[in-house]
Every structure is written in C-alpha cells, then in structure tokens.
Enzyme design. Sequence first.
Site, short mmCIF file in Angstrom:
data_model
loop_
_atom_site.label_atom_id
_atom_site.label_comp_id
_atom_site.label_asym_id
_atom_site.label_seq_id
_atom_site.Cartn_x
_atom_site.Cartn_y
_atom_site.Cartn_z
N LYS A 52 -2.29 21.99 -4.06
CA LYS A 52 -3.39 22.43 -4.94
C LYS A 52 -3.99 23.74 -4.44
O LYS A 52 -4.24 24.66 -5.22
CB LYS A 52 -4.45 21.33 -5.04
CG LYS A 52 -3.96 20.12 -5.83
CD LYS A 52 -4.88 18.90 -5.72
CE LYS A 52 -4.24 17.67 -6.36
NZ LYS A 52 -5.02 16.45 -6.19
N GLN A 96 -9.98 14.27 -2.84
CA GLN A 96 -8.63 13.70 -2.85
C GLN A 96 -8.69 12.19 -2.61
O GLN A 96 -9.32 11.72 -1.66
CB GLN A 96 -7.78 14.39 -1.76
CG GLN A 96 -6.32 13.97 -1.73
CD GLN A 96 -5.55 14.40 -2.99
OE1 GLN A 96 -5.72 15.50 -3.50
NE2 GLN A 96 -4.73 13.50 -3.49
N ASP A 119 -11.20 17.06 -12.10
CA ASP A 119 -10.21 15.98 -12.13
C ASP A 119 -10.39 15.11 -13.38
O ASP A 119 -9.53 14.31 -13.73
CB ASP A 119 -10.36 15.08 -10.88
CG ASP A 119 -9.30 15.37 -9.82
OD1 ASP A 119 -8.23 15.91 -10.19
OD2 ASP A 119 -9.54 15.04 -8.65
#
Length: 292
Positions: A52, A96, A119
């Site tokens: 990412k 994460q 997200d």
Amino acid sequence: MVLLDGKKTANDIKEEIALEVSSLIENGQKKPHLAAILVGNDGASETYIHAKVKACHKVGFESTLIRLDNSVSESELLSEIKKINNNSDINGLIVQLPLPDHIDEMKITQAINPQKDVDGFHPENIGRMVLNIPTYLPATPAGILELLQRYNVVTSGKHCVVIGRSHIVGSPISILMARNTNVGNCTVTLTHSRTENLKEITKTADILIVALGKAEFVTEDMIKDGVCIIDVGITRVKSTVTKSGWKLLGDVSFEEVKDRCSFITPVPGGVGPMTIAMLLKNTLKSAKKMIY
Ligand code: NAP
C-alpha cells in the site's frame, strides 16, 4: 475464456490517479496523504502494508506509516487514531487488520473519522453504501465492481452467488451486486458455512464470487458452463518450485475450471491488486472532497 487481469487494470487505474495528482499539484493543491497504522509484525500484514505504501509513492501520494508494538494498549491506539483524525494534512487513514486479540476491532473501526475512512469499514459508510448514497466503498468489493465494469461483464438480471459473508468482502459485495446500479441488478444468493446443498446453488451461478479463504475449494463439478468467476481468496502454501519457498493459491481450482468460464480472475494478479488501486481511489476522493 477471458482473463480478468487485475494487475493490468490496477496499473491503468494508478496511471489515471497519477495524472489527477499532477493536475491537483499544478492547481496549487497538496498531494493526497494516506496514513496507515500497523500493529505488531505479522508477516502477511507487513506485506500488505508495504504494498500500500509503495502504491502511494507510485501515484505521487504522501504516505505515513505508523508502527506500533504488538503490546500497544487499545487506548494508546485510539489516541493515535484521534491525532490523525484531527490532522487536516491527512486525507485517509487505514488500520491494518487483524489486530491483536486484546484490541476490539469494531471499536477501532468506529473510532476512525468516517470522512477519512478510505477502507470503507465504518458503520456510517457501510450504511451509506446500503442506501446508495455516495461513500467510500470497501476496497475489495469496489475492486470487483471496477473489474466487472472495465471488462463489460453483463450483470443485470444475472444470478450472482457469493461464497463467504465477511464484513469486508462477502456481505458488502452481495449488497453491491443487488443494487440498482450500472454494475449490479443481480439476483444475489449469499452463502456461508451453514449453507446446505452449496454445490446445487453454485451450479446455478452466472457470476460466482468466492471469498472463504480455503485454497482451491471451488472445483469443476460446482460450476456451470459460461460462468464468470471472481476469486478473492489468498492462501499462502509452501512450494518447492518458487524461489521464495511459498506460493499463493485462490479459493478456486483455476486449472480445473478455467476452460468452462466466460471470465475468471487469476490468483495472484486478480482481485488483490484491484483492492490497493481502490484504496488509492478512495484517498483521492477524500483529498478532492468528493464524498463529504
Ligand atoms: P473470513 O472473514 O475468513 O470469512 C470466511 C467466510 O467464508 C465466512 O463467512 C464463512 O462462513 C465462509 N465459509 C467458510 N467455510 C465455508 C464453506 N465450507 N462453505 C461456505 N462458506 C464457508 O473471510 P474474508 O476476510 O472475506 O477472507 C476470505 C479470503 O479472501 C481469504 O483468503 C482472504 O485472505 C482473502 N482476501 C483477499 C483480499 C484481496 O484483496 N484479494 C481481501 C480480503 C480478503 P461463516 O460466516 O458461517 O463462518
């Protein structure tokens, strides 16, 4: 059979984003800025987070990686999130997953400012998705929609079967495929570990989206001719052939089914790269204030 090439499509999207970033900068605006929090040092999480961060640099974004020890307390993590929520230089924040057992993932997800939730996991953004209000769509389902759209896969009126009902993939993609939108208008069946006669159901799928995390679970006897298969699964298995000593397998027995499909995603190189591209797209949307 047409291969739904996620790697190529994701690169196309990254090029489109990089162009937009250049024009933002030419107009005197700041680079989009994504912050990521990584707790602990789980190998798979390290790999995902580095991919990412690397992707951010590729498209010209600013990125900040905050590493916290595995023993960090829930309140310390919450206070890091609060700092980023209040930092007007940062457009997007991801934490994460998975998190260590002593931290409540739902509490952490809800602590992220919905306006920075690139997200797309915050309940407010999930609610907006269900109501078809502009929002940050969860990255993996958004990547699936984008692949279907760019390859002109017809979805309207089709029977879409989803295997797996996780909050991040199965449940949201089943909602998105049923919405009255351009990619959508499917009749959706959402299946899970308690589903009876799974094979009878999957055999009726025009579009089969598989996200259960069991390597090569879908076999030739579970599909019908002409199906479009989206394989979300990623399982690392040992390999004597690769240099690294391991390889990635999807949830579908690719070699067994590929010649009977109209479209299929490979693993790796299918849904995985699309997920990262959609995370970048959400961050760009945040920087351009397109959602909130
Ligand atoms: P998850 O949270 O692990 O949930 C798995 C789901 O599969 C559950 O709903 C479970 O049912 C269902 N399931 C398990 N065994 C089953 C069976 N025998 N028959 C039917 N359903 C069954 O799933 P996830 O987080 O969505 O991850 C799924 C896979 O996708 C993993 O391999 C993950 O690594 C991968 N993934 C890939 C990406 C990407 O970017 N490519 C992103 C996210 C995840 P119950 O609810 O009844 O337990």
